[in-house]
Write a protein that holds these residues in place. Structure first.
Motif, mmCIF file in Angstrom:
data_model
loop_
_atom_site.group_PDB
_atom_site.id
_atom_site.type_symbol
_atom_site.label_atom_id
_atom_site.label_comp_id
_atom_site.label_asym_id
_atom_site.label_seq_id
_atom_site.Cartn_x
_atom_site.Cartn_y
_atom_site.Cartn_z
ATOM 1 N N ALA A 119 0.815 -1.211 0.000
ATOM 2 C CA ALA A 119 0.000 0.000 0.000
ATOM 3 C C ALA A 119 0.853 1.267 0.000
ATOM 4 N N ASP A 120 2.079 1.164 0.513
ATOM 5 C CA ASP A 120 2.964 2.334 0.558
ATOM 6 C C ASP A 120 3.569 2.659 -0.805
ATOM 7 N N VAL A 121 3.373 1.785 -1.783
ATOM 8 C CA VAL A 121 3.813 2.109 -3.148
ATOM 9 C C VAL A 121 3.119 3.382 -3.619
ATOM 10 N N GLY A 122 1.873 3.584 -3.167
ATOM 11 C CA GLY A 122 1.147 4.797 -3.520
ATOM 12 C C GLY A 122 1.850 6.051 -3.039
ATOM 13 N N LEU A 123 2.505 5.969 -1.872
ATOM 14 C CA LEU A 123 3.247 7.113 -1.344
ATOM 15 C C LEU A 123 4.464 7.415 -2.227
ATOM 16 N N VAL A 177 14.446 9.014 -8.630
ATOM 17 C CA VAL A 177 14.463 7.996 -7.586
ATOM 18 C C VAL A 177 13.714 8.526 -6.374
ATOM 19 N N VAL A 178 12.893 7.672 -5.770
ATOM 20 C CA VAL A 178 12.216 8.028 -4.521
ATOM 21 C C VAL A 178 12.473 6.902 -3.524
ATOM 22 N N TYR A 179 13.048 7.249 -2.386
ATOM 23 C CA TYR A 179 13.298 6.270 -1.337
ATOM 24 C C TYR A 179 12.185 6.306 -0.299
ATOM 25 N N GLY A 180 11.825 5.123 0.185
ATOM 26 C CA GLY A 180 10.886 5.039 1.292
ATOM 27 C C GLY A 180 11.646 5.014 2.602
ATOM 28 N N ARG A 181 11.611 6.116 3.332
ATOM 29 C CA ARG A 181 12.313 6.212 4.617
ATOM 30 C C ARG A 181 11.417 5.632 5.712
ATOM 31 N N TYR A 182 11.927 4.694 6.487
ATOM 32 C CA TYR A 182 11.110 3.991 7.478
ATOM 33 C C TYR A 182 10.833 4.869 8.695
ATOM 34 N N ASP A 183 9.572 4.836 9.145
ATOM 35 C CA ASP A 183 9.227 5.602 10.350
ATOM 36 C C ASP A 183 9.867 4.990 11.590
ATOM 37 N N ALA A 184 9.957 3.658 11.639
ATOM 38 C CA ALA A 184 10.612 2.964 12.752
ATOM 39 C C ALA A 184 11.023 1.583 12.268
ATOM 40 N N ASP A 218 19.219 8.685 3.126
ATOM 41 C CA ASP A 218 18.002 7.931 3.450
ATOM 42 C C ASP A 218 17.779 6.756 2.504
ATOM 43 N N PHE A 219 18.849 6.227 1.905
ATOM 44 C CA PHE A 219 18.663 5.113 0.973
ATOM 45 C C PHE A 219 18.156 3.879 1.716
ATOM 46 N N THR A 220 17.224 3.175 1.084
ATOM 47 C CA THR A 220 16.669 1.942 1.631
ATOM 48 C C THR A 220 16.407 0.975 0.477
ATOM 49 N N ALA A 221 15.989 -0.228 0.821
ATOM 50 C CA ALA A 221 15.669 -1.229 -0.205
ATOM 51 C C ALA A 221 14.302 -0.996 -0.825
ATOM 52 N N PHE A 222 13.512 -0.076 -0.263
ATOM 53 C CA PHE A 222 12.182 0.253 -0.782
ATOM 54 C C PHE A 222 12.317 1.517 -1.612
ATOM 55 N N VAL A 260 7.603 5.906 5.080
ATOM 56 C CA VAL A 260 6.752 4.732 4.896
ATOM 57 C C VAL A 260 6.833 3.866 6.151
ATOM 58 N N GLY A 261 5.964 2.880 6.222
ATOM 59 C CA GLY A 261 5.975 1.960 7.345
ATOM 60 C C GLY A 261 7.006 0.862 7.167
ATOM 61 N N HIS A 262 7.346 0.238 8.271
ATOM 62 C CA HIS A 262 8.272 -0.897 8.246
ATOM 63 C C HIS A 262 7.722 -1.929 9.217
ATOM 64 N N HIS A 263 7.446 -3.115 8.704
ATOM 65 C CA HIS A 263 6.761 -4.127 9.490
ATOM 66 C C HIS A 263 7.711 -5.237 9.919
#
Length: 302
Positions: free
Chosen positions: A96-100, A112-119, A147-151, A188-191
């Motif tokens: 669902a965070d792909v929309g973000l 490029v857009v990185y998803g930075r984890y809230d926690a 803020d690079f991540t795998a997302f 974005v969220g991180h589960h």
């Protein structure tokens, strides 16, 4: 997305992706790259492709384990869409965070857009090592986005430049640093990881970090070169002092001046030679690394 020991998460991940894109009215394709994990991921991938259709689910099986970043770049070669989203298959990234990511890209027309984890939901030790690695990389590779991540969301035209890059170690975010500075970030969220433990052990993380520094950062060789010069100057100065004292005062223990001069000049020259050799090797590495000579982001032809 690369898969390694993903037999329990591939199906629910595909279902969640399908639900998101269908609800958003967007076309999509999911590309799974089997990185030869010791489980039944390939069989599950075949079943998922048969269920959702080959137009929506593409599967690739590598000949052996090549690593996460090489598997990602393999997926780039099969992508046909305008944008590519990379994510882990262990459900720590929410479809669902792909929309973000898409919204952020539209907002700034980013490459490029990185998803930075809230926690982060890793173990405490893993969270600590991840933070330390990012701090070290920020020092060693200043151009790397902090803020690079795998997302990530990557413009496909930009991602394809990675296909032609060759060097001693593959690090996708380092490649992207060489290609573009048009980078956005969204939270974005991180589960919690589903079904299994991370395949990245402490040893693998350390090895990964060392490979990144040796391949993408000139900081280690610069420190070696600077240290060798400083030591050479100090040892040479001290050796000259001992020589002068022996010649003019002759108050040192017999044999001591000879020992100090030989060790001083010898060790100083060895370290200086190592520093010079390191500089040559670094330049050879740069010469043999294939980077794009230019990247066209937009082209207007009359």
């Amino acid at each position: 997305m690369p898969t390694y020991r993903g037999q329990d998460t591939i199906r629910p991940l595909t279902q969640q992706l399908d639900q998101f894109f269908c609800a958003a009215g967007l076309s999509y394709e999911v590309i799974f790259v089997n990185d030869c994990g010791p489980d039944h991921s390939w069989c599950v991938m075949q079943e998922v492709q048969a269920e959702f259709g080959s137009e929506r689910v593409k599967i690739v099986r590598l000949a052996r384990n090549f690593g996460q970043h090489n598997a990602l770049i393999c997926g780039f070669s099969h992508a046909q869409s305008d944008f590519i989203v990379t994510m882990d298959e262990d459900l720590q990234h929410s479809p669902a965070d792909v929309g973000l990511l898409l919204a952020k890209q539209t907002e700034g027309d980013y490459d490029v857009v990185y998803g930075r984890y809230d926690a982060l939901q890793h173990s405490g030790f893993r969270n600590f090592t991840s933070r330390m690695l990012k701090k070290l990389l920020a020092i060693g590779i200043p151009g790397l986005h902090p803020d690079f991540t795998a997302f990530r969301l990557i413009r496909a035209a930009i991602a394809r430049y990675c296909l032609d890059m060759t060097n001693s170690y593959t690090f996708l975010d380092g490649y992207l640093t060489w290609i573009t500075q048009s980078v956005g970030v969204v939270t974005v969220g991180h589960h919690e990881r589903a079904a299994r433990q991370s395949s990245y052990t402490v040893g693998k993380l350390i090895e990964h970090s060392i490979n990144i520094f040796v391949t993408f950062s000139d900081l280690p060789v610069r420190l070696l070169s600077l240290t060798s010069v400083v030591v050479f100057v100090l040892m040479t100065t001290y050796s000259l002092y001992i020589l002068a004292r022996e010649l003019f005062l002759n108050d040192l223990t017999p044999g001591f001046p000879n020992l100090i001069i030989m060790l001083g000049f010898g060790v100083g020259l060895l370290l200086l030679g190592m520093g010079i050799l390191g500089e040559y090797i670094h330049r050879i590495n740069l010469k043999t690394t294939r980077r794009p000579n230019f990247v066209e982001r937009e082209t207007f032809v009359n």
